[in-house]
Scaffold this active site. Sequence first.
Site, mmCIF file in Angstrom:
data_model
loop_
_atom_site.group_PDB
_atom_site.id
_atom_site.type_symbol
_atom_site.label_atom_id
_atom_site.label_comp_id
_atom_site.label_asym_id
_atom_site.label_seq_id
_atom_site.Cartn_x
_atom_site.Cartn_y
_atom_site.Cartn_z
ATOM 1 N N GLU A 259 60.556 -1.957 75.873
ATOM 2 C CA GLU A 259 59.766 -2.274 74.690
ATOM 3 C C GLU A 259 58.433 -2.861 75.116
ATOM 4 O OE1 GLU A 259 62.954 -3.311 71.169
ATOM 5 O OE2 GLU A 259 62.121 -4.979 72.299
ATOM 6 N N CYS A 260 57.344 -2.304 74.627
ATOM 7 C CA CYS A 260 55.991 -2.819 74.842
ATOM 8 C C CYS A 260 55.728 -3.064 76.336
ATOM 9 C CB CYS A 260 55.753 -4.074 74.007
ATOM 10 S SG CYS A 260 54.010 -4.460 73.739
ATOM 11 N N GLY A 261 55.704 -4.316 76.787
ATOM 12 C CA GLY A 261 55.452 -4.581 78.196
ATOM 13 C C GLY A 261 56.464 -3.901 79.102
ATOM 14 N N MET B 278 55.516 -0.317 79.385
ATOM 15 C CA MET B 278 54.395 -0.120 80.311
ATOM 16 C C MET B 278 54.863 -0.101 81.761
ATOM 17 S SD MET B 278 51.541 -2.637 78.639
ATOM 18 C CE MET B 278 51.718 -3.082 76.912
ATOM 19 N N THR C 21 59.254 2.326 73.781
ATOM 20 C CA THR C 21 58.435 2.231 72.578
ATOM 21 C C THR C 21 57.460 1.071 72.723
ATOM 22 O OG1 THR C 21 59.881 0.655 71.422
ATOM 23 C CG2 THR C 21 60.378 2.996 71.161
#
Length: 436
Positions: free
Chosen positions: A327-329, A332, A427
């Site tokens: 999720e998010c970080g 990435m 995501t």
Amino acid sequence: MAAGLVISAPASGVGKTTLTLALARAWRNRGLNVQCFKSGPDYIDPAFHAAATGRASVNVDSWAMDRAGIEHLVSRGTDADIVLAEGSMGLFDGVAARGVCGTGATADIAEMLGWPVVLVIDPSGQAQTAAAIAAGLRDYRPGVRLAGVVLNRVASPRHEDLVRRALNEAGIAVFGALPRHAEISLPKRHLGLVQAEERAEIGQLIDEAARFVAEHVDLDAVLRSAARWSPQPDANGLNVAPPGQRIALARDAAFSFVYPHMLEAWRAAGAEISTFSPLADEVPDASADVCWLPGGYPELHAGKLAANARFRSGLRAFAETRPVHGECGGYMVMGTSLTDAEGLRHEMTGLLGLETSFAKRRMHLGYRLAELAAPMPGHQPGARLRGHEFHYSTIVAQPDAPLAVVHDATGAAMAETGSRRGHATGTFFHLIAEDR
């Protein structure tokens, strides 16, 4: 039977968190059991609440959660003497379109639970106008009841007197007035407050805030203004399925944005959670059947993550046979590269083709409703997931298949669909709940 209050304000940055922490610790010092909640999608404040009260705090969200789920979560406060729900942004600030049972505004929670609102008002640069603002908030929505006001950052006794007189004339109780006091300021960074676990002195800071607030605020009057309340918890709780039976959860300063209610729901469903630290070059538990990489601040640790070869190779080996979700970080870090704010490109784990950059920051913020086009851990294709996105990174490349069709709270289609490759999914939004 517990008593409940909502701590809110006309806007962000007025002092809601500081007052919430101070009240919680001051009452705890008096021997009361205090339970806190956070209204809205904030994954930082609940850790501060727990530090102040000694009890876990969770988020309640009227856009993403239904009433039964919210009542299930707040039922943990039934054994407390006082329950404090800290709001987000301004009292009535939410999204334009209604979600599950509201717009995400703090006022939704206040009205739903019948808890009066204590407003934090910063009258800097004004005097009697502060009373007009408070009166406007009091009268804006009939179902929301104002208990009174705490003034924050008053400039002088004369300034305080002017504001108090105007509030008294408007029939609004003033519980206290706080002069400026730098010693109780909480440090911030680009996604909000610096996290509680990063602050070794957090206990002393909360103690000082409690002492200061107890000196300037009538704690007994605030306590008397709370509404007695007895929740009717839903036996089914939140609609949050665990991603697996044995979950390897990344957990350190780079991977710390996890909603507490998610972990509790996973455990309540019988899942076992083991944690590992990518920053310490650790790998997921070999016995786990799924790995979950939450958000956090990977951009502040990108060089170290890139250098931790054992973590990177271990995660890649895990993903060869089992699901990994970010999720998010965390998403990435599952990508090919992350470019930091200085323009330095760091190689990430390469489970996905995603490339992101902080060199040209742009804020992405808002609720997200995603319909899965493919499975992700814990959820099947077609599932409708509600979450929230907040980051400053920019997508440079996203070559993989989309994970979902994603819309914002108004129904507008979003380009950031998440992505999938093999056993890897990710995501940019943080999952809050699945539609029932």
